[in-house]
Design a protein around this motif. Structure first.
Motif, mmCIF file in Angstrom:
data_model
loop_
_atom_site.group_PDB
_atom_site.id
_atom_site.type_symbol
_atom_site.label_atom_id
_atom_site.label_comp_id
_atom_site.label_asym_id
_atom_site.label_seq_id
_atom_site.Cartn_x
_atom_site.Cartn_y
_atom_site.Cartn_z
ATOM 1 N N VAL A 1 -10.189 43.916 13.926
ATOM 2 C CA VAL A 1 -10.244 43.909 15.393
ATOM 3 C C VAL A 1 -8.890 43.497 15.958
ATOM 4 C CG1 VAL A 1 -11.289 42.757 17.402
ATOM 5 C CG2 VAL A 1 -12.715 43.393 15.438
ATOM 6 N N LEU A 2 -8.306 42.447 15.388
ATOM 7 C CA LEU A 2 -7.069 41.889 15.951
ATOM 8 C C LEU A 2 -5.906 42.867 15.838
ATOM 9 C CD1 LEU A 2 -7.489 38.295 14.523
ATOM 10 C CD2 LEU A 2 -8.005 39.086 16.833
ATOM 11 N N HIS A 3 -5.856 43.600 14.726
ATOM 12 C CA HIS A 3 -4.777 44.587 14.584
ATOM 13 C C HIS A 3 -4.868 45.641 15.674
ATOM 14 C CE1 HIS A 3 -3.679 43.703 10.119
ATOM 15 N NE2 HIS A 3 -3.142 42.855 10.966
ATOM 16 N N GLU A 4 -6.080 45.969 16.058
ATOM 17 C CA GLU A 4 -6.201 46.972 17.113
ATOM 18 C C GLU A 4 -5.916 46.393 18.499
ATOM 19 O OE1 GLU A 4 -9.399 49.828 17.101
ATOM 20 O OE2 GLU A 4 -9.310 49.976 19.288
ATOM 21 N N ILE A 5 -6.331 45.169 18.769
ATOM 22 C CA ILE A 5 -6.200 44.695 20.154
ATOM 23 C C ILE A 5 -4.960 43.822 20.392
ATOM 24 C CG2 ILE A 5 -8.671 44.947 20.621
ATOM 25 C CD1 ILE A 5 -9.056 42.008 20.328
ATOM 26 N N ILE A 6 -4.336 43.323 19.305
ATOM 27 C CA ILE A 6 -3.060 42.599 19.490
ATOM 28 C C ILE A 6 -1.915 43.467 18.961
ATOM 29 C CG2 ILE A 6 -1.702 40.533 18.959
ATOM 30 C CD1 ILE A 6 -4.310 38.972 18.588
ATOM 31 N N THR B 1 -15.216 50.061 16.879
ATOM 32 C CA THR B 1 -15.986 51.281 17.130
ATOM 33 C C THR B 1 -15.736 51.642 18.603
ATOM 34 O OG1 THR B 1 -17.944 50.121 17.902
ATOM 35 C CG2 THR B 1 -17.791 50.548 15.524
ATOM 36 N N GLU B 2 -16.098 52.875 18.954
ATOM 37 C CA GLU B 2 -15.910 53.281 20.352
ATOM 38 C C GLU B 2 -16.665 52.361 21.303
ATOM 39 O OE1 GLU B 2 -16.390 57.422 21.825
ATOM 40 O OE2 GLU B 2 -15.636 57.899 19.816
ATOM 41 N N GLU B 3 -17.865 51.965 20.858
ATOM 42 C CA GLU B 3 -18.685 51.100 21.710
ATOM 43 C C GLU B 3 -18.032 49.723 21.846
ATOM 44 O OE1 GLU B 3 -21.650 48.492 23.312
ATOM 45 O OE2 GLU B 3 -20.798 48.252 21.340
ATOM 46 N N GLU B 4 -17.499 49.182 20.737
ATOM 47 C CA GLU B 4 -16.843 47.864 20.794
ATOM 48 C C GLU B 4 -15.621 47.900 21.719
ATOM 49 O OE1 GLU B 4 -17.608 45.760 16.435
ATOM 50 O OE2 GLU B 4 -16.090 47.316 16.582
ATOM 51 N N ARG B 5 -14.848 48.989 21.603
ATOM 52 C CA ARG B 5 -13.630 49.124 22.417
ATOM 53 C C ARG B 5 -13.991 49.162 23.904
ATOM 54 N NH1 ARG B 5 -11.969 53.609 20.272
ATOM 55 N NH2 ARG B 5 -11.136 52.491 18.502
ATOM 56 N N PHE B 6 -15.029 49.962 24.224
ATOM 57 C CA PHE B 6 -15.481 50.078 25.610
ATOM 58 C C PHE B 6 -15.942 48.715 26.115
ATOM 59 C CE2 PHE B 6 -18.965 50.554 28.613
ATOM 60 C CZ PHE B 6 -18.324 51.255 29.618
ATOM 61 N N ARG B 7 -16.746 48.043 25.304
ATOM 62 C CA ARG B 7 -17.328 46.763 25.677
ATOM 63 C C ARG B 7 -16.248 45.688 25.853
ATOM 64 N NH1 ARG B 7 -22.205 44.003 24.524
ATOM 65 N NH2 ARG B 7 -23.104 45.932 23.783
ATOM 66 N N PHE B 8 -15.310 45.601 24.882
ATOM 67 C CA PHE B 8 -14.288 44.562 24.950
ATOM 68 C C PHE B 8 -13.383 44.771 26.161
ATOM 69 C CE2 PHE B 8 -10.207 42.591 23.947
ATOM 70 C CZ PHE B 8 -10.620 41.301 23.636
ATOM 71 N N ASP B 9 -13.002 46.021 26.393
ATOM 72 C CA ASP B 9 -12.132 46.302 27.533
ATOM 73 C C ASP B 9 -12.850 46.014 28.853
ATOM 74 O OD1 ASP B 9 -9.744 47.461 28.853
ATOM 75 O OD2 ASP B 9 -11.224 48.925 29.527
ATOM 76 N N LEU B 10 -14.125 46.394 28.917
ATOM 77 C CA LEU B 10 -14.870 46.222 30.167
ATOM 78 C C LEU B 10 -15.142 44.749 30.467
ATOM 79 C CD1 LEU B 10 -16.467 47.826 32.435
ATOM 80 C CD2 LEU B 10 -18.496 47.362 31.052
ATOM 81 N N THR B 11 -15.587 44.018 29.435
ATOM 82 C CA THR B 11 -16.083 42.662 29.693
ATOM 83 C C THR B 11 -15.089 41.569 29.340
ATOM 84 O OG1 THR B 11 -17.032 42.411 27.479
ATOM 85 C CG2 THR B 11 -18.455 43.390 29.172
ATOM 86 N N GLY B 12 -14.202 41.822 28.368
ATOM 87 C CA GLY B 12 -13.266 40.782 27.906
ATOM 88 C C GLY B 12 -13.756 40.046 26.683
ATOM 89 N N PHE B 13 -14.970 40.380 26.210
ATOM 90 C CA PHE B 13 -15.450 39.741 24.980
ATOM 91 C C PHE B 13 -16.338 40.672 24.177
ATOM 92 C CE2 PHE B 13 -20.001 38.578 25.274
ATOM 93 C CZ PHE B 13 -20.281 38.867 26.598
#
Ligand SMILES: O=C(O)CCC(=O)C(=O)O
Ligand SMILES: [Fe+2]
Length: 272
Positions: free
Chosen positions: A69-74, A4-16
């Motif tokens: 999640v992995l398909h989007e971030i890897i 989700t947009e919130e997950e993407r923002f959060r993962f990029d900002l914090t790393g988890f």
């Protein structure tokens, strides 16, 4: 699909980030029972269930809410290159803060964002089977450290009460949740404080082209997985130019083909 947009923002900002309760209570119970036996009574299990990701734990290999999640971030073609399980009693820990500041491992496993897309070389997924409450001692992170440009400063590396970095963060989650983090974020597995154990399974996923961990999963475990799950352990290569057109090492090719999931080298490495 994807974050989700919130997950993407959060993962990029914090790393988890955490996806809460992605497993059913029955799935959690079956996997916890398996880990209990692996740790305390392995003979009560068939050999192909005596290590993860075999047996009930195999549901985690390709869980849609994780793969999504992995398909989007890897990227679209990924491998599962390490799996382990933990039964952490009160007073036990994984250890101090480590990693971070882009210095943990080779840049090919690094974290970057290009043209609006995250490219995380390796992503750790911890399946929290017993859940984590405030103060229990789940995994802790120095948020943003996966993008830091200077070495981790010692003023930010303490886990002691009163000496903790203001950037140190953790999470709470119900049983059956998945915690995702880039291996490049500085993190720690502190002392577990709860009377009941922290039961987890740890997976490391990476891009199809790479292999960080030497594979140590027993051949009997891999050989008894269904082909779609074995595909996550296919060899780390992208293209074979001996054929015309070139053959691509896609998941579909592995599933339809007859490549062995365990080759002679791996048998020798694990001593079988
Ligand atoms: O046990 C933990 O909470 C952290 C484990 C860890 O450091 C890792 O998975 O890389
Ligand atoms: Fe770690």
């Amino acid at each position: 699909m994807g974050l989700t947009e919130e997950e993407r923002f959060r993962f990029d900002l914090t790393g988890f980030m955490v996806r809460p309760a992605i497993l059913s209570a029955d799935e959690v119970a079956a996997i916890v029972d398996q880990i209990d036996r692996i740790k305390h009574n392995p003979e009560s299990l068939p050999p192909e269930h005596r290590a993860v990701p075999g047996g009930p734990a195999s549901v985690l290999i390709d869980h849609p809410k994780v793969i999504d999640v992995l398909h989007e971030i890897i990227g679209p073609e990924i491998r599962l290159e390490a799996a382990g399980c933990v039964w952490r009693k009160k007073g036990q820990s994984h250890g101090e803060l480590h990693g971070g500041a882009r210095g943990q491992i080779d840049p090919i496993f690094g974290y970057r964002v290009q043209n609006g897309r995250i490219h995380a070389g390796m992503v750790r997924v911890i399946f929290e089977l017993s859940g984590v409450n405030k103060g229990d001692g789940g995994t802790h992170f120095i948020v943003g450290s996966h993008k830091a440009n200077f070495p981790m400063h010692k003023a930010h590396l303490s886990l002691k009460e009163g000496k903790r970095s203001p950037f140190l963060m953790t999470y709470e989650c119900p049983p059956g949740s998945a915690l995702f983090f880039t291996e490049n974020v500085c993190h720690a597995g502190p002392v577990w404080q709860r009377d009941t154990p922290r039961v987890t399974i740890l997976h490391a996923y990476s891009h199809l082209a790479t292999h960080w961990h030497r594979l140590n999963i027993p051949p009997v475990v891999l050989e008894n997985l269904p082909r779609e799950k074995q595909a996550y352990f296919r060899q780390p290569w992208i293209a074979d130019f001996k054929t015309r057109p070139a053959t691509h090492n896609t998941m579909a090719r592995f599933i339809e083909g007859d490549d062995p999931v365990v080759d002679t080298t791996h048998r020798l490495e694990v001593g079988i």
